[in-house]
Design a protein around this motif. Structure first.
Motif, PDB file in Angstrom:
ATOM      1  N   LEU A 119       1.241  27.893   1.184  1.00  0.00           N
ATOM      2  CA  LEU A 119       0.713  26.552   1.444  1.00  0.00           C
ATOM      3  C   LEU A 119      -0.332  26.599   2.564  1.00  0.00           C
ATOM      4  O   LEU A 119      -1.398  25.974   2.454  1.00  0.00           O
ATOM      5  N   GLU A 120      -0.039  27.328   3.623  1.00  0.00           N
ATOM      6  CA  GLU A 120      -0.999  27.443   4.734  1.00  0.00           C
ATOM      7  C   GLU A 120      -2.325  28.020   4.261  1.00  0.00           C
ATOM      8  O   GLU A 120      -3.401  27.517   4.596  1.00  0.00           O
ATOM      9  N   ALA A 121      -2.250  29.077   3.442  1.00  0.00           N
ATOM     10  CA  ALA A 121      -3.483  29.723   2.975  1.00  0.00           C
ATOM     11  C   ALA A 121      -4.278  28.789   2.064  1.00  0.00           C
ATOM     12  O   ALA A 121      -5.507  28.688   2.174  1.00  0.00           O
ATOM     13  N   ARG A 122      -3.570  28.087   1.159  1.00  0.00           N
ATOM     14  CA  ARG A 122      -4.289  27.204   0.231  1.00  0.00           C
ATOM     15  C   ARG A 122      -4.894  25.999   0.935  1.00  0.00           C
ATOM     16  O   ARG A 122      -6.003  25.566   0.626  1.00  0.00           O
ATOM     17  N   LEU A 123      -4.164  25.436   1.914  1.00  0.00           N
ATOM     18  CA  LEU A 123      -4.711  24.301   2.661  1.00  0.00           C
ATOM     19  C   LEU A 123      -5.894  24.748   3.512  1.00  0.00           C
ATOM     20  O   LEU A 123      -6.921  24.063   3.572  1.00  0.00           O
ATOM     21  N   ALA A 124      -5.743  25.897   4.180  1.00  0.00           N
ATOM     22  CA  ALA A 124      -6.840  26.400   5.007  1.00  0.00           C
ATOM     23  C   ALA A 124      -8.086  26.586   4.148  1.00  0.00           C
ATOM     24  O   ALA A 124      -9.198  26.215   4.548  1.00  0.00           O
ATOM     25  N   ASP A 146     -13.508  17.104   3.300  1.00  0.00           N
ATOM     26  CA  ASP A 146     -14.874  16.670   2.987  1.00  0.00           C
ATOM     27  C   ASP A 146     -15.880  17.173   4.018  1.00  0.00           C
ATOM     28  O   ASP A 146     -17.047  17.350   3.711  1.00  0.00           O
ATOM     29  N   THR A 147     -15.429  17.388   5.268  1.00  0.00           N
ATOM     30  CA  THR A 147     -16.315  17.850   6.340  1.00  0.00           C
ATOM     31  C   THR A 147     -15.627  18.990   7.084  1.00  0.00           C
ATOM     32  O   THR A 147     -15.076  18.792   8.173  1.00  0.00           O
ATOM     33  N   PRO A 148     -15.646  20.199   6.506  1.00  0.00           N
ATOM     34  CA  PRO A 148     -14.927  21.321   7.136  1.00  0.00           C
ATOM     35  C   PRO A 148     -15.452  21.646   8.535  1.00  0.00           C
ATOM     36  O   PRO A 148     -14.743  22.284   9.321  1.00  0.00           O
ATOM     37  N   GLY A 149     -16.674  21.202   8.873  1.00  0.00           N
ATOM     38  CA  GLY A 149     -17.241  21.458  10.197  1.00  0.00           C
ATOM     39  C   GLY A 149     -16.417  20.873  11.332  1.00  0.00           C
ATOM     40  O   GLY A 149     -16.598  21.253  12.490  1.00  0.00           O
ATOM     41  N   ALA A 205      -8.861  24.985   1.509  1.00  0.00           N
ATOM     42  CA  ALA A 205      -9.402  23.662   1.182  1.00  0.00           C
ATOM     43  C   ALA A 205     -10.237  23.105   2.336  1.00  0.00           C
ATOM     44  O   ALA A 205     -11.072  22.218   2.141  1.00  0.00           O
ATOM     45  N   PHE A 206     -10.029  23.624   3.558  1.00  0.00           N
ATOM     46  CA  PHE A 206     -10.837  23.222   4.714  1.00  0.00           C
ATOM     47  C   PHE A 206     -11.926  24.268   4.998  1.00  0.00           C
ATOM     48  O   PHE A 206     -12.516  24.268   6.085  1.00  0.00           O
ATOM     49  N   GLY A 207     -12.139  25.204   4.062  1.00  0.00           N
ATOM     50  CA  GLY A 207     -13.166  26.223   4.236  1.00  0.00           C
ATOM     51  C   GLY A 207     -12.818  27.244   5.296  1.00  0.00           C
ATOM     52  O   GLY A 207     -13.706  27.828   5.923  1.00  0.00           O
ATOM     53  N   GLN A 208     -11.534  27.482   5.525  1.00  0.00           N
ATOM     54  CA  GLN A 208     -11.091  28.357   6.612  1.00  0.00           C
ATOM     55  C   GLN A 208     -10.211  29.489   6.087  1.00  0.00           C
ATOM     56  O   GLN A 208      -9.571  29.353   5.039  1.00  0.00           O
ATOM     57  N   PRO A 209     -10.129  30.606   6.838  1.00  0.00           N
ATOM     58  CA  PRO A 209      -9.153  31.640   6.501  1.00  0.00           C
ATOM     59  C   PRO A 209      -7.740  31.148   6.822  1.00  0.00           C
ATOM     60  O   PRO A 209      -7.579  30.194   7.598  1.00  0.00           O
ATOM     61  N   ALA A 210      -6.734  31.807   6.244  1.00  0.00           N
ATOM     62  CA  ALA A 210      -5.345  31.360   6.393  1.00  0.00           C
ATOM     63  C   ALA A 210      -4.926  31.251   7.853  1.00  0.00           C
ATOM     64  O   ALA A 210      -4.129  30.373   8.216  1.00  0.00           O
ATOM     65  N   GLU A 211      -5.483  32.111   8.723  1.00  0.00           N
ATOM     66  CA  GLU A 211      -5.102  32.114  10.146  1.00  0.00           C
ATOM     67  C   GLU A 211      -5.415  30.792  10.833  1.00  0.00           C
ATOM     68  O   GLU A 211      -4.881  30.525  11.906  1.00  0.00           O
ATOM     69  N   ALA A 212      -6.294  29.994  10.253  1.00  0.00           N
ATOM     70  CA  ALA A 212      -6.740  28.775  10.938  1.00  0.00           C
ATOM     71  C   ALA A 212      -5.770  27.612  10.758  1.00  0.00           C
ATOM     72  O   ALA A 212      -6.011  26.526  11.301  1.00  0.00           O
TER      73      ALA A 212
END
Ligand SMILES: *Cc1c(COP(=O)(O)O)cnc(C)c1O
Length: 382
Positions: free
Chosen positions: A44-49, A176-179, A51-58
């Motif tokens: 779940l962490e990896a898939r959500l990350a 919508d705004t991964p920044g 979705a925010f344009g981030q690696p799982a660690e984030a």
């Protein structure tokens, strides 16, 4: 079918059905792994990350949004110190924001919010004489609207006072705004049943700082790191595998869910024409919120009464502000005129991914009846 007398709830959550969750639950049974960052939580962490344009660690999950705020505070600012005992918190928010700061030892000092963004601003914090006694600034994404992240990162760099963002309702905003996700400021999300993306109870800290996230893991698990020794202040903030199962099933259907919300939002836009006051709608807000901004406090009281009479539930989501609630009013706080005004004029109207068009029609008719003399205007904010 809804009839014209059916009660219309202000929000009606719908989480994935048991059949959709079952496939994931069978994986818990097979692995005999139920908590402590098991395989489902990691997925779940990896898939959500992602979705925010981030690696799982984030992204690190949490047992609730409130637990995520506490974990982010302890990992970033640490507990309050005698030199810096205060947390600067906007008055216009949900109780959990200030309670989380208190649980980390801070005394809460409330600040007013900006009348347009409804959020705390870096300028208001910089101008506040209490900043010198503050060890934490806790801005809130009001109704999912992100506060000025770049401005707060600059304030943190200039003053050294750590900033943690209560972004509880902002899951869609991050998609919508991964920044918005940076290494500077941890953002805490809520996955409560009344939020757009839900695991029933749950939350996450989103923060592109791997060392920071290692501390989030540590404080979320009794302050343990590499041993069973409690090395720093912590709590049990861990999400269970069962809640992760719900979250994975929710993610599977989330694109569809967002399209359903968009269709209901379009129906709300059509209904807004001719209403007195102003309607605030997604995607400016999280999809779970439709807010009517009354022209006056008296008009809002009239509308509440008329809607209740018509069987339509409404909610003052943030009440009159935390400074007015008994627990937090123990300490004298400066007056917060904008918070008080927003509390008296922003009314939560019914919203759900499957709210029927005719229910929206009924709500619009009742709202119009509550303000018969007001000039009609089509002030839709999207
Ligand atoms: C929902 C919410 C919380 C609390 O999240 P929980 O998951 O219920 O603990 C905190 N702050 C804000 C602004 C919220 O909307």
């Amino acid at each position: 079918m809804t009839s014209d007398t059916d009660w219309i709830a202000v929000y009606r959550p719908e989480l994935p059905p048991a059949e959709a969750i079952a496939a994931y639950l069978r994986r818990c049974d097979a692995a005999r792994f139920y908590s402590n960052r098991g395989p489902l939580v990691r997925e779940l962490e990896a898939r959500l990350a992602a979705a925010f344009g981030q690696p799982a660690e984030a992204l690190r999950s949490a047992a609730s949004g409130t637990a995520a705020i506490e974990a982010a505070i302890l990992a970033h600012a640490g507990p309050a110190t005698p030199e810096r005992p205060l947390a600067l918190v906007p008055g216009y928010t949900f109780a959990a924001t200030a309670l989380a700061a208190e649980r980390c030892g801070y005394r809460v000092a409330f600040l007013d919010v900006d009348p347009d963004s409804w959020c705390l601003t870096p300028a208001a914090v910089a101008a506040d004489p209490r900043l010198g006694d503050a060890g934490l600034v806790l801005p809130v994404a009001a109704y999912g609207r992100m506060p000025d992240i770049a401005g707060f990162a600059a304030l943190q760099a200039e003053t050294g006072v750590k900033v943690v963002v209560d972004a509880a309702a902002a899951t869609e905003a991050l998609m919508d705004t991964p920044g918005h996700v940076t290494a500077a400021l941890p953002l805490a999300l809520s996955f409560h049943a009344t939020k757009t993306f839900s695991t029933g109870e749950g939350g996450a800290v989103v923060w592109a700082d791997p060392e920071g996230q290692a501390r989030v893991e540590q404080v979320s698990n009794f302050g343990f790191r590499l041993s069973r020794e409690c090395k720093v202040a912590g709590l049990n903030a861990k999400m269970s595998e069962y809640h992760a199962a719900v979250g994975l099933a929710m993610l599977d259907g989330f694109a569809l869910r967002r399209r359903a919300y968009a269709a209901v939002t379009t129906a709300w836009q059509a209904a807004a024409t001719g209403l007195t006051g102003r309607l605030h709608l997604p995607p400016d807000l999280a999809s779970i919120y439709v807010l009517w901004e009354a022209p006056s406090a008296a008009a809002m009281i009239r509308a509440e009464a008329t809607l209740t009479e018509a069987g339509i539930e409404t909610r003052r989501w943030y009440e009159a502000g935390l400074q007015a609630q008994p627990h937090f009013a123990r300490e004298t706080q400066p007056p917060l005129p904008v918070t008080a005004d927003l509390g008296a004029r922003l009314l939560g109207l019914p919203m759900s991914h499957d709210l029927p068009r005719r229910a929206i029609g009924r709500i619009a008719v009742a709202l119009a009846a509550a303000s018969p003399s007001g000039p009609p205007q089509a002030a839709v904010q999207t």
